[in-house]
Design an enzyme around this catalytic site. Structure first.
Site, PDB file in Angstrom:
ATOM      1  N   GLU A   1      -6.761  -6.599   8.850  1.00 27.44           N
ATOM      2  CA  GLU A   1      -6.223  -6.130   7.569  1.00 27.44           C
ATOM      3  C   GLU A   1      -5.971  -7.353   6.683  1.00 27.44           C
ATOM      4  O   GLU A   1      -5.532  -8.411   7.179  1.00 27.44           O
ATOM      5  CB  GLU A   1      -4.945  -5.299   7.771  1.00 27.44           C
TER       6      GLU A   1
ATOM      7  N   ASP B   1      -3.859  -8.591   4.764  1.00 25.53           N
ATOM      8  CA  ASP B   1      -2.618  -9.372   4.742  1.00 25.53           C
ATOM      9  C   ASP B   1      -2.614 -10.427   5.843  1.00 25.53           C
ATOM     10  O   ASP B   1      -1.846 -11.386   5.794  1.00 25.53           O
ATOM     11  CB  ASP B   1      -1.369  -8.480   4.828  1.00 25.53           C
TER      12      ASP B   1
ATOM     13  N   HIS C   1      -2.124  -0.989  14.514  1.00 25.02           N
ATOM     14  CA  HIS C   1      -2.321   0.334  13.967  1.00 25.02           C
ATOM     15  C   HIS C   1      -3.713   0.547  13.395  1.00 25.02           C
ATOM     16  O   HIS C   1      -3.959   1.562  12.738  1.00 25.02           O
ATOM     17  CB  HIS C   1      -1.270   0.568  12.879  1.00 25.02           C
TER      18      HIS C   1
ATOM     19  N   HIS D   1       4.662 -10.087  10.846  1.00 25.18           N
ATOM     20  CA  HIS D   1       5.550  -9.953   9.684  1.00 25.18           C
ATOM     21  C   HIS D   1       6.992 -10.145  10.146  1.00 25.18           C
ATOM     22  O   HIS D   1       7.398  -9.624  11.191  1.00 25.18           O
ATOM     23  CB  HIS D   1       5.469  -8.549   9.082  1.00 25.18           C
TER      24      HIS D   1
ATOM     25  N   HIS E   1       0.812  -1.228   0.000  1.00 22.41           N
ATOM     26  CA  HIS E   1       0.000   0.000   0.000  1.00 22.41           C
ATOM     27  C   HIS E   1       0.848   1.283   0.000  1.00 22.41           C
ATOM     28  O   HIS E   1       0.766   2.125   0.878  1.00 22.41           O
ATOM     29  CB  HIS E   1      -1.109   0.006   1.054  1.00 22.41           C
TER      30      HIS E   1
ATOM     31  N   ASP F   1       0.944  -6.734  14.187  1.00 20.66           N
ATOM     32  CA  ASP F   1       1.807  -5.821  13.420  1.00 20.66           C
ATOM     33  C   ASP F   1       2.895  -5.171  14.283  1.00 20.66           C
ATOM     34  O   ASP F   1       3.929  -4.740  13.742  1.00 20.66           O
ATOM     35  CB  ASP F   1       0.960  -4.727  12.765  1.00 20.66           C
TER      36      ASP F   1
ATOM     37  N   TYR G   1       9.907  -0.369   9.096  1.00 20.21           N
ATOM     38  CA  TYR G   1       8.502  -0.754   9.288  1.00 20.21           C
ATOM     39  C   TYR G   1       7.802   0.221  10.244  1.00 20.21           C
ATOM     40  O   TYR G   1       6.699   0.697   9.977  1.00 20.21           O
ATOM     41  CB  TYR G   1       8.475  -2.171   9.855  1.00 20.21           C
TER      42      TYR G   1
ATOM     43  N   HIS H   1      -6.067  -9.169  13.996  1.00 18.65           N
ATOM     44  CA  HIS H   1      -6.137  -7.976  13.142  1.00 18.65           C
ATOM     45  C   HIS H   1      -6.823  -8.366  11.838  1.00 18.65           C
ATOM     46  O   HIS H   1      -6.551  -9.445  11.300  1.00 18.65           O
ATOM     47  CB  HIS H   1      -4.702  -7.501  12.877  1.00 18.65           C
TER      48      HIS H   1
HETATM   49 FE1  FEO Z   1      -2.050  -3.989   9.502  1.00 16.81          FE
HETATM   50 FE2  FEO Z   1       0.205  -6.323   8.502  1.00 16.81          FE
HETATM   51  O1  FEO Z   1      -1.419  -5.427   8.486  1.00 16.81           O
END
Ligand code: FEO
Length: 371
Positions: A80, A82, A144, A222, A24, A163, A191, A78
């Site tokens: 999101e 991903d 986040h 991640h 993104h 995250d 990051y 989370h």
């Molecule tokens: Fe907030 Fe790794 O997605």
């Protein structure tokens, strides 16, 4: 990549994305991983998922250990995509699994996937017992997203931090000590600057909430699992979330039409070097705006330069300033500079961004045509 054993009953069933280069708008030159975790107990628990195109890899990794159909509990730290991208496929295999998430996560899952998920809504410090294991849920709103949550596994002293503490890097090795501290901190800082920067207060709250718990490993969503450098990374998160900066560090970010603004950038680079600062000169024709943000993370001083083009900023500089404004760095000392031929709006426009962020302004520099 195969599943990675973390403890006797805990596995990383992550997917490794070697090819992703843009996340993104954020440049990811080293790829990333989507880390999901499988915990084997009387009840079997999956913590987070992977990005949807990697669903088969997730299922293959889980099936190295147990059939997916055996999963009893799904923890959604989370939403999101991903991390939640494989939730529909997994839920289709285990429709009766209990889903644990925050209220915001349940709302978000319904809004994004257009599907009702029957969830157990968790509140701060609610627990889940799966046999010999006890999970504690630690919502961390705006670290986040509003739905974000960490989960702590007391008996193994593992913090599944989602995250927080992440890094965008794709390696076959899964642990921090297999990467080394300098590269780990570089990736984690990159990051933090590009994902977590606006949320320092929320990160501090999270650090305070997890401080009573002994943590042997931090398992983020991640990058590398932290087992060798937990104290070092925790200290960095403390400093970054406090907004600490180094007065000995500076970044100069610029683009140029015919080289005049570049001459100004190099002149300023020499001046700040001679004053004893560690200065990074960033030419936006060669470096991505997210690289520049990473370099700003610990720097007290920033200069931004742009030629004036059609009464405006050069597009690359406008993009950087817009991106930086959204990430909300604080307490910087800033200088705007640029060359122009006849109208010369760029420097004032750069200063407007600095003022919006509350930066202290140094005297700006403008040059007609050639310095
Ligand atoms: Fe907030 Fe790794 O997605």
């Amino acid at each position: 990549m195969p599943a990675v054993k973390i403890r006797d009953n805990v596995y990383s069933v992550r997917a490794v994305d070697y090819d992703i280069r843009v996340f993104h708008g954020y440049e990811t030159p080293f790829g990333t991983t989507y880390n999901a975790y499988l915990v084997i107990d009387d009840k079997i628990t999956l913590i987070d998922f992977v990005k949807e195109p990697f669903t088969k890899e997730l299922i293959k990794n889980i099936e190295e250990i147990i059939p997916v159909s055996k999963i009893d509990c799904l923890i959604v730290n989370h939403i999101e995509p991903d991390h939640s991208g494989a939730i529909c496929a997994i839920s289709d295999i285990v429709p009766s699994a209990d889903i644990y998430c925050t209220m915001n996560a349940q709302k978000g899952l319904k809004a994004y996937y257009k599907r009702d998920f029957d969830c157990h809504i968790v509140k701060p410090l609610d627990t889940l017992n799966t046999g010999k294991y006890n999970f504690t849920f630690i919502p961390m709103p705006m670290v986040h997203w509003p739905d974000s949550m960490s989960t702590y596994l007391a008996e193994e002293k593992l913090l599944f931090s989602n995250d927080a503490f992440g890094q965008h890097i794709a390696l076959k090795e899964a642990f921090d000590d297999e990467l080394g501290l300098p590269k780990l901190l570089e990736r984690a800082g990159d990051y933090y600057a590009n994902i977590v920067f606006p949320f320092g207060a929320q990160v501090q709250k999270l650090l305070s909430q997890v401080s009573p718990y002994p943590v042997d490993m931090i398992c983020p969503s991640h990058g590398q699992i932290l087992r060798g450098f937990v104290p070092e990374m925790s200290e960095k998160y403390k400093l970054w979330s406090q907004g600490s900066t180094d007065p000995g560090r500076a970044v100069i970010v610029y683009d140029t039409m015919w080289g005049s603004t570049e001459i100004m950038a190099k002149t300023l680079f020499d001046e700040w070097k001679n004053e004893g600062r560690d200065v990074e000169l960033i030419d936006l024709r060669k470096k991505h705006i997210s690289y520049a943000m990473a370099k700003l993370l610990e720097a007290k001083y920033i200069a931004v330069g742009s030629s004036t083009l059609n009464n405006n900023l050069l597009p690359s500089v406008a993009a950087f300033l817009t991106y930086m404004k959204g990430l909300r760095p604080k307490d910087r000392t800033a200088l705007a500079f640029g060359s122009y031929g006849w109208s010369g709006e760029s420097v004032a426009q750069i200063e407007e961004f600095f003022k919006a962020l509350g930066f202290e302004l140094l005297s700006s520099r403008k040059t007609v045509y050639r310095p």
